[in-house]
Design an enzyme around this catalytic site. Structure first.
Site, PDB file in Angstrom:
ATOM      1  N   GLY A 190       0.844  -1.203   0.000  1.00  0.00           N
ATOM      2  CA  GLY A 190       0.000   0.000   0.000  1.00  0.00           C
ATOM      3  C   GLY A 190       0.871   1.241   0.000  1.00  0.00           C
ATOM      4  O   GLY A 190       2.042   1.184  -0.367  1.00  0.00           O
ATOM      5  N   VAL A 194       0.768   4.695   5.398  1.00  0.00           N
ATOM      6  CA  VAL A 194       0.339   3.556   6.224  1.00  0.00           C
ATOM      7  C   VAL A 194       1.524   2.600   6.443  1.00  0.00           C
ATOM      8  O   VAL A 194       1.633   1.973   7.498  1.00  0.00           O
ATOM      9  CB  VAL A 194      -0.873   2.842   5.594  1.00  0.00           C
ATOM     10  N   GLY A 195       2.415   2.551   5.473  1.00  0.00           N
ATOM     11  CA  GLY A 195       3.621   1.727   5.633  1.00  0.00           C
ATOM     12  C   GLY A 195       4.371   2.096   6.906  1.00  0.00           C
ATOM     13  O   GLY A 195       4.869   1.222   7.634  1.00  0.00           O
ATOM     14  N   GLU A 212       5.691  -3.179   0.609  1.00  0.00           N
ATOM     15  CA  GLU A 212       5.600  -3.008  -0.846  1.00  0.00           C
ATOM     16  C   GLU A 212       4.860  -1.697  -1.075  1.00  0.00           C
ATOM     17  O   GLU A 212       3.636  -1.647  -1.015  1.00  0.00           O
ATOM     18  CB  GLU A 212       4.830  -4.190  -1.471  1.00  0.00           C
ATOM     19  N   CYS A 246       0.899   0.167  -8.916  1.00  0.00           N
ATOM     20  CA  CYS A 246       2.057   0.697  -8.169  1.00  0.00           C
ATOM     21  C   CYS A 246       3.274   0.906  -9.052  1.00  0.00           C
ATOM     22  O   CYS A 246       4.053   1.813  -8.829  1.00  0.00           O
ATOM     23  CB  CYS A 246       2.408  -0.235  -7.023  1.00  0.00           C
TER      24      CYS A 246
END
Ligand code: NAD
Length: 463
Positions: A190, A194-195, A212, A246
């Site tokens: 994502g 948020v990572g 990722e 992505c």
């Protein structure tokens, strides 16, 4: 689902792992074939779910989601035996007699948190690796692809061993509750914001993470290539899934002369791919949410619309769009676009493009369209990214032998094929020596002259 229920789910998966049910290769094979059966027996339901979530064409769901996982499953089944066979390591003379080997053992309970844009591939890819490696799994599909999430919640218990594999649906509260639990690995796909939340939560338990993430993947084109063919590959890579990929080309760099030639060719390629009105094409996706639609349309003013530009809020439709005259300090150049808008930036040549890329965050992918070997080498030497595609966009991501992942802001860790298996295994180093003869007297105290001279030559003898 409450925090207590979520804690209970994780505890049950841990019990299953501790009981050893996930370790036998036969169990792992059953789970992998279970994934294959789920996707083949319910392909139509997954296609319908992605059509509902993203207006995805059924063909594209097969191509970009289901088939990628079927290939991963076949590859894992074919290689499981060799991946799990202990690897012998030769010992230096000074440590003989003895034997050394590496065992790849499961880690425990793996949490997989997936995004909405390729909601099958990006959930099941890490799950295939986790199960092949013999782990128990908790999977959290994205709430922004609710139809697909619901299909997983319904089907997974029928096809995978419910003692060791669970689906937890939900959004921020559920994910937050999951992240409070202790896992043995967290695999997150994502955005970087948020990572960071995931990495901070994992740090509390010293849990390793694979992140990722995304970012701005650049494209450079020069006039040594067939620009018409390059334009078609760039248009396909950018506008697949309406740019919500992505590894999609984020922006394009070229000299003024190349820009003048390639922009009309991208426009022509869009018409070839999606017809004169992409909104009427069943093959062109929609923006995932009204909020993302608003954020993307706000970027359309950051340049001159050279192709596309049409929008329809009620349909969450944004036409495949090319923007020229885009300033370096514009908003669109400051963030990952993740939508069907391609800004074009004028550069003086390859060196200028390399300088710009090297000055920013390391991208997930870099695409260079050139037949000039010196230019290719200059990009390889002068930039760092998760992957590079020469005269190709996106498809490097589907090659099982090429490890997939980012570097720096675009992420950490690798998966796909053996890379995923290794990421979700503990590589246990084992050394076994007989107690006799005792070769180690050479290093025991008292440190006599003999031991001292051995120690001084030790490094040489050990290597
Ligand atoms: P998303 O909104 O679906 O979020 C991803 C996951 O994080 C979801 O499961 C969601 O529930 C969870 N989440 C959201 N907010 C959270 C919070 N505050 N705390 C805990 N969990 C939370 O996906 P997204 O971030 O919108 O996805 C787009 C981004 O993902 C882009 O940056 C894209 O480049 C990147 N991406 C990367 C890859 C890759 O493989 N490297 C693939 C696809 C997307």
């Amino acid at each position: 689902m409450t925090s207590e229920q979520i804690a209970g789910i994780v505890a049950e998966r841990r019990e299953a792992f501790s009981a050893g049910i996930t370790k036998p290769l036969a169990w792992r094979r059953e789970q992998l074939t279970g994934i294959r059966r789920m996707l083949t027996e319910h392909g139509a339901e997954f296609e319908a779910a992605l059509a509902a979530d993203l207006h995805r064409s059924p063909t594209e769901t097969q191509l970009a989601d289901i088939n990628v996982i079927l290939a991963e499953v076949s590859h894992a089944l074919k290689n499981l035996k060799s991946w799990t066979t202990p690897k012998r390591v030769s010992l230096p003379l000074a440590l003989q007699p003895g034997r050394g080997w590496v065992i790849r053992e499961p880690l425990g309970v793996v949490l997989v948190i997936a995004p909405w844009n390729y909601p099958i591939q990006l959930l099941l890819g890490p799950v295939v690796a986790a199960l092949a490696a013999g782990n128990a799994v908790v999977m959290k599909p994205s709430e922004l692809a609710p139809a697909t999430s619901a299909v997983f919640a319904r089907l997974v218990p029928d096809y995978l061993d419910a003692r060791a594999v669970s689906v937890v649906e939900g959004a921020v509260p559920e994910t937050t509750a999951l992240l409070e639990q202790r896992f043995d690995h967290i695999f997150y796909t994502g955005g970087a914001r948020v990572g960071r939340i995931v990495a901070a939560a994992a740090a509390k338990h010293l849990t390793p993470v694979t992140l990722e993430l995304g970012g701005k993947s650049p494209v450079y084109v020069d006039d040594s290539v067939d620009l018409e063919a390059a334009a078609k590959r760039i248009a396909w890579g950018k506008f697949l899934n309406a740019g919500q990929t992505c590894v999609a080309p984020d922006y394009l760099m070229a000299t003024r002369e190349v820009i003048d030639r390639v922009v009309p060719l991208i426009d022509a390629a869009v018409h070839e791919l999606y017809g004169s009105d992409p909104q009427a094409s069943g093959d062109y996706a929609r923006i995932v949410s009204p909020a993302r639609f608003e954020a993307l349309t706000a970027l359309l003013g950051d340049g001159t619309v050279a192709s596309g530009g049409q929008t329809d809020a009620a349909d969450k439709y944004i036409a495949p769009t090319v923007l020229t005259d885009v300033a370096d300090d514009s908003r669109i150049m400051g963030e990952e676009i993740f939508g069907p808008i391609l800004p074009v930036i004028e550069v003086t040549g390859a060196d200028d493009a390399i300088r710009r890329i090297a000055a920013g965050d390391k991208p997930l992918s870099l695409y260079v369209f050139t037949n000039d070997d010196r230019v290719r080498k200059a990009f390889l030497r002068g930039t760092s990214s998760g992957a590079v595609g020469f005269n190709a966009a996106l498809i490097q991501q589907t090659v099982i032998g090429l490890p997939f992942g980012g570097v720096g802001e675009s992420g950490m860790g690798r998966y796909r094929g053996e890379a995923g298996f290794t990421t979700l295994s503990n590589e246990k180093a084992v050394l076994s020596k007989p107690l006799k003869p005792e070769s180690m007297t050479m290093i025991f105290p008292p440190y006599t002259k003999r031991v001292d001279s051995f120690a001084r030559g030790l490094l040489r003898r050990l290597s």
